[in-house]
Design a protein around this motif. Structure first.
Motif, PDB file in Angstrom:
ATOM      1  N   ALA A 296       0.825  -1.209   0.000  1.00  0.00           N
ATOM      2  CA  ALA A 296       0.000   0.000   0.000  1.00  0.00           C
ATOM      3  C   ALA A 296       0.860   1.261   0.000  1.00  0.00           C
ATOM      4  CB  ALA A 296      -0.931  -0.009   1.211  1.00  0.00           C
ATOM      5  N   LEU A 297       1.944   1.255   0.767  1.00  0.00           N
ATOM      6  CA  LEU A 297       2.826   2.426   0.808  1.00  0.00           C
ATOM      7  C   LEU A 297       3.574   2.589  -0.510  1.00  0.00           C
ATOM      8  CD1 LEU A 297       4.269   2.252   4.443  1.00  0.00           C
ATOM      9  CD2 LEU A 297       2.510   3.786   3.546  1.00  0.00           C
ATOM     10  N   ALA A 360      -2.037  14.718  -1.146  1.00  0.00           N
ATOM     11  CA  ALA A 360      -2.612  13.483  -1.686  1.00  0.00           C
ATOM     12  C   ALA A 360      -1.834  12.273  -1.207  1.00  0.00           C
ATOM     13  CB  ALA A 360      -2.648  13.543  -3.209  1.00  0.00           C
ATOM     14  N   GLN A 361      -0.518  12.396  -1.226  1.00  0.00           N
ATOM     15  CA  GLN A 361       0.305  11.282  -0.780  1.00  0.00           C
ATOM     16  C   GLN A 361       0.067  11.008   0.708  1.00  0.00           C
ATOM     17  OE1 GLN A 361       2.048   9.351  -2.686  1.00  0.00           O
ATOM     18  NE2 GLN A 361       1.723  10.512  -4.562  1.00  0.00           N
ATOM     19  N   SER A 362      -0.031  12.055   1.510  1.00  0.00           N
ATOM     20  CA  SER A 362      -0.250  11.880   2.947  1.00  0.00           C
ATOM     21  C   SER A 362      -1.561  11.159   3.205  1.00  0.00           C
ATOM     22  CB  SER A 362      -0.251  13.241   3.648  1.00  0.00           C
ATOM     23  OG  SER A 362       1.006  13.858   3.529  1.00  0.00           O
ATOM     24  N   ASN A 367      -4.305   6.203   4.765  1.00  0.00           N
ATOM     25  CA  ASN A 367      -5.233   5.108   4.487  1.00  0.00           C
ATOM     26  C   ASN A 367      -4.548   3.750   4.638  1.00  0.00           C
ATOM     27  OD1 ASN A 367      -7.308   6.875   3.945  1.00  0.00           O
ATOM     28  ND2 ASN A 367      -6.918   6.936   1.736  1.00  0.00           N
ATOM     29  N   ALA A 368      -3.303   3.663   4.195  1.00  0.00           N
ATOM     30  CA  ALA A 368      -2.568   2.400   4.317  1.00  0.00           C
ATOM     31  C   ALA A 368      -2.362   2.031   5.782  1.00  0.00           C
ATOM     32  CB  ALA A 368      -1.218   2.513   3.608  1.00  0.00           C
ATOM     33  N   VAL A 369      -1.999   3.018   6.598  1.00  0.00           N
ATOM     34  CA  VAL A 369      -1.793   2.780   8.029  1.00  0.00           C
ATOM     35  C   VAL A 369      -3.114   2.424   8.704  1.00  0.00           C
ATOM     36  CG1 VAL A 369      -1.087   3.853  10.193  1.00  0.00           C
ATOM     37  CG2 VAL A 369       0.232   4.272   8.110  1.00  0.00           C
TER      38      VAL A 369
END
Length: 540
Positions: A296-297, A360-362, A367-369
């Motif tokens: 995901a990251l 957007a990246q943050s 979301n992945a975390v």
């Protein structure tokens, strides 16, 4: 003589409670945590003090005859009894067997002038009480706050409590609300003396005993011990002394009191933090979830896009160095595909892969975390679930930047030219030179036969022309084949370079996620597992 021998199970349970207190801050209610810590301190002090003495406290309200009963049991007029308003202001202590009792009395904070000792000459057959420390507590319903507080303190410290009730106020709401309802599980270390029995007829006394037993059972005291007494006539005093003597002889009242306190606290802890399926929750982040977070990251920071861009640019840039030059020269008259694809600036885009869209990246990183913690904390108590999420997000503000910086270090150098490209270019230009020489030879042989100087007569020899033509054809074929082969090698190299780059970037993403997400989460999961393991050991 001081010993700390306890029955098997108490020491491990106290150790478990110590672990609960250690891991409880921020998870347990502060009041409950303070109560648990207080019990540990109580147990620690009591078990270090004399195990040969049993502390028995006479507790009761004003006018219950508590002090008179204290004097009747001790056989001496040690505690003053009031006339107009009978109250006890300070705790009095009578000790049977003073040796070793001093530190225990100091811990109980009994003033020296209120300590009395039963010498052997005065025991009058009371040797069965040897080791007894009998306390006459201040009236717990006294209007003086100081004595009321002292009574509460010593009720909590005593090994066995004798509640002295009088026939008129035995069902007093304040007594039952403040004390009796807290005695569930303490039957072994609690006795109820229904005092002033001389004021009742036999029938009335029997009825009151039955009523008191029923009342106590309704309030959670399953097996109450009720002893009718009369300090004035001595009725029931010997029975009460016998009950006390049994507890003193067994030398277990202190342990039983701690066990009862521990049991009551364990029930409150279980209500606050139900065991349920807590121990089935993961205590670490398994490999599948680690890989899922890494995937995901990697998507969040665009690792696949970086690899694809690198592969495309690698292949396109190679066309300037490898391949048959003639098609490349003709291609200059066509539009540059690099410009149409805007791939000439991909190097900078790769090095700033996340800086162009930090928000957007943050969000994608968050979301992945979130997905990781949702899976791990499923079924946990809300307090622990929140703690796991907080642990995962503890460094979330630094995570996008850390990924950016780490991946920038491995961003490919798109202007890098491999050595074999240069060698191949030299070889191709050697072929070009050979082809040009062949053209010159053919031109000389066809256009100027017999007109060349003697030194160049070979060029005009028509017999050599077929061989020159064959050589030129061979050069063209060799050039074309080397161009095709070099392009295949370039594509293969680009694919391998992409795999290497993505593998290295993935390794770095995994390392960053482990440090900044997985490790904090695993510490919280370990704390959760250790807490509930201690809760399980506490309830055994």
């Amino acid at each position: 003589m001081t010993t700390t021998t306890t029955r098997p199970g108490l020491a491990p349970r106290l150790s478990a409670l110590t672990k609960v207190v250690e891991l409880g801050p921020g998870r347990l209610d502060k009041k409950l945590l303070a109560e648990a810590n207080g019990l540990l301190q109580l147990a620690g002090h009591r078990l270090k003090l004399s195990s040969e003495h049993t502390v028995v406290a006479l507790a009761g309200g004003t006018g219950s005859g508590k002090s008179s009963l204290f004097n009747a049991i001790s056989g001496l007029e040690l505690s003053p009894t009031g006339v107009r308003r009978p109250t006890t202001a300070r705790t009095h202590a009578c000790v049977w067997g003073l040796e070793g009792a001093g530190p225990l009395l100091d811990w109980l904070q009994i003033q020296w002038r209120h300590r009395f000792s039963r010498a052997s000459a005065l025991d009058k057959g009371d040797s069965q009480l040897h080791g007894l420390i009998l306390l006459d507590l201040p009236d717990h319903d006294s209007i003086r706050a100081l004595t009321d507080t002292e009574a509460d303190r010593l009720i909590g410290l005593a090994d066995l409590v004798v509640w002295v009730l009088d026939p008129q106020k035995y069902a007093d709401a304040s007594t039952h609300r403040r004390y009796v309802t807290e005695l569930a599980g303490h039957e072994a270390v609690t006795v109820f003396a229904l005092n002033q029995a001389d004021r009742l007829t036999t029938e009335e006394l029997a009825e009151l005993v039955i009523d008191l037993n029923d009342l106590l059972r309704r309030e959670g005291v399953e097996h109450p011990s009720v002893v009718p007494t009369s300090a004035a006539t001595g009725r029931g005093v010997e029975s009460l002394k016998s009950v006390i003597a049994t507890a003193v002889a067994r030398r277990r009242a202190a342990i039983q009191k701690l066990e009862a306190d521990l049991q009551r606290l364990e029930q409150r802890l279980s209500q606050a933090m139900p065991m349920g399926e807590a121990l089935s929750a993961p205590s670490s982040v398994d490999e599948a979830r680690r890989m899922g977070l890494t995937d995901a990251l990697c998507d969040a920071v665009g690792v696949p896009a970086v690899g694809e861009a690198m592969e495309n640019v690698y292949a396109e840039r190679s066309s300037q160095w490898v391949g048959w030059p003639y098609p490349r020269w003709f291609a200059k008259f066509r539009p540059d595909p690099l410009k149409s694809l805007r791939l000439e600036d991909v190097g900078e885009e790769i090095r700033g892969i996340t800086t162009t869209s930090v928000s957007a990246q943050s969000a994608e990183v968050a979301n992945a975390v979130q997905a990781l913690t949702d899976g791990l904390s499923m079924g946990m108590h809300p307090v622990w679930r929140t703690a796991v999420h907080q642990a995962a997000r503890s460094r979330s503000s630094q995570l996008p930047q850390a990924l950016t910086e780490d991946l920038t270090e491995v961003a490919p150098q798109l202007d890098r030219v491999p050595g074999w490209w240069r060698a191949l270019k030299v070889w191709q230009y050697v072929l070009v030179a050979a082809f040009v020489a062949g053209v010159v030879w053919l031109a000389a042989g066809l256009l100027m036969p017999g007109q060349l100087p003697p030194a160049l007569e070979l060029l005009g020899d028509s017999a050599t022309l077929p061989w020159v033509g064959l050589m030129m054809a061979s050069v063209l074929g060799l050039g074309a084949l080397s161009g095709i082969a070099s392009r295949n090698f370039v594509e293969l190299g680009a694919s391998r370079e992409r795999e290497r780059l993505e593998r290295e970037m993935r390794r770095r993403v995994a390392a960053v996620s482990t440090t900044m997400v997985v490790e904090p989460v695993e510490r919280e999961l370990g704390r959760h597992h250790a807490f509930y393991t201690a809760m399980r050991d506490l309830s055994v």
